[in-house]
Design a protein around this motif. Structure first.
Motif: not given
Length: 376
Positions: A9-20
């Protein structure tokens, strides 16, 4: 080795922050930015309902500005209160995240009907802070009971801060574009004004120089007319609306003739709005009248006086200014003594430039000048 769901979940959220972050840097449309923000949060946290509440301080409410998976009549229509009894309102006022693991047991806040109607059971609200003032609130609404972790809240806060920075960037970009547009308009308007003024100055130089007068006399006459134009132009620039009040022009141009003897020149006329071009000619005419009166007419003797009055008449789409300049108790003057550019300016140039009519009348009791022209 078993996978750690929390770590995933943390990895997904970090990737989401980068994408956004990349998307926010490239996006120039606020609605698109807010909608994409809610989509990515929904995907990253595996939560069906996400929305952005825009705070409208003047209305004391928060509008659902963007969201995903809401019924068609919600986004752009439904509003929440911004007071402390609202979950979003409390987050906005306190600046702290508001977490409700079970809204059916929530006693701190009034739960909006739209959340109940959509089957929301758990929610988190975090403030979208902004540089100068909060933009609003980012809210995550789960249809299942959800115990949001500290990592979840940290992710949402970081995401909301990133969103706030993107919104501030867009606001600043729009302000710069608006300023650039205004500067362009001002530059074009200034060029237009300078061209018109220089043309008028050139005509004044030519006409003033043709009279049989000494260099000193030319200088005095020309500088006086130039100062009258400058006075009118300054008033136009102060207004910043390419318009000027004839009363302010009259008071400015005639002040030198009233300072020593206030009753020598009486001014009576309503405030109005004249385009810059007409304001210049109005001021030039008054200067010419006052200069002639000081040399030859009523203002050349201590007992003489002048009354200036005007009226604005007609319907809104066809208003005219009617002016009367009346000299009294001055020396008797014949028309032949006042020939020259000054006379032609008052009778011909001013009336032509103002698209009106003008007349000089050398009466025994004193010179009378009438002028009528459309105010637009």
């Amino acid at each position: 080795m078993a996978r750690d769901p929390l770590l995933d979940d943390v990895r997904t959220q970090r990737a989401t922050l980068a994408d956004f972050g990349l998307f926010a840097f490239q996006c120039d449309d606020l609605d698109e930015l807010l909608h994409r923000a809610t989509e990515l949060v929904s995907e990253a946290m595996d939560v069906g309902l996400v929305k952005v509440l825009e705070h409208r301080s003047e209305r004391r409410d928060m509008l659902i500005r963007a969201g995903v998976n809401w019924q068609p009549d919600v986004v752009g229509h439904v509003t929440f209160s911004d007071h402390a009894h609202s979950p979003g309102g409390y987050a906005l006022l306190s600046g702290e995240p508001v977490i409700s693991a079970n809204i059916s047991e929530e006693r701190r806040f009034e739960i909006p009907d739209v959340l109940i109607r959509h089957g929301v059971r758990s929610m988190v609200n975090v403030i979208i802070a902004g540089k100068d003032k909060p933009y609003g609130v980012l809210e995550v609404d789960a249809r299942e009971y959800r115990s949001f972790t500290g990592d979840d809240v940290d992710f949402l806060r970081t995401y909301a801060n990133l969103l706030a920075a993107a919104i501030d960037r867009m606001r600043w970009h729009r302000e710069l574009q608006e300023r650039a547009r205004e500067q362009g308009l001002l530059a074009r308007e200034l060029g237009h004004r300078v061209k018109n003024t220089l043309g008028l100055v050139q005509a004044l130089v030519s006409r003033t120089a043709t009279a049989k007068r000494t260099a000193k006399e030319f200088q005095q006459a020309f500088l006086g007319r130039l100062q009258a134009l400058a006075a009118a132009e300054n008033l136009v620039l102060e207004d910043r609306d390419d318009a000027v009040d004839p009363r302010r022009i009259a008071e400015e141009v005639l002040e030198p003739h009233r300072s020593g003897r206030p009753g020598a020149v009486l001014i009576d006329g309503p405030s109005a709005r004249l385009p810059a071009r007409k304001g210049r000619m109005f001021g030039l005419a008054l200067h010419e009248l006052a200069t002639n009166a000081a040399k030859y007419g009523a203002l050349s003797v201590s007992e003489g006086s002048v009354s200036l009055e005007w009226h604005v008449k007609g319907p809104d789409n066809d208003r005219h200014l009617q002016l009367l300049w009346q000299e009294r108790d001055g020396p008797e003057i014949s028309p032949s003594e006042r020939k020259g550019f000054g006379t032609r300016l008052l009778e011909d140039v001013v009336s032509h430039e103002l698209n009106g009519t003008a007349e000089l009348d050398y009466r025994p009791e004193g010179l009378t000048y009438t002028l009528c022209f459309p105010t637009e």
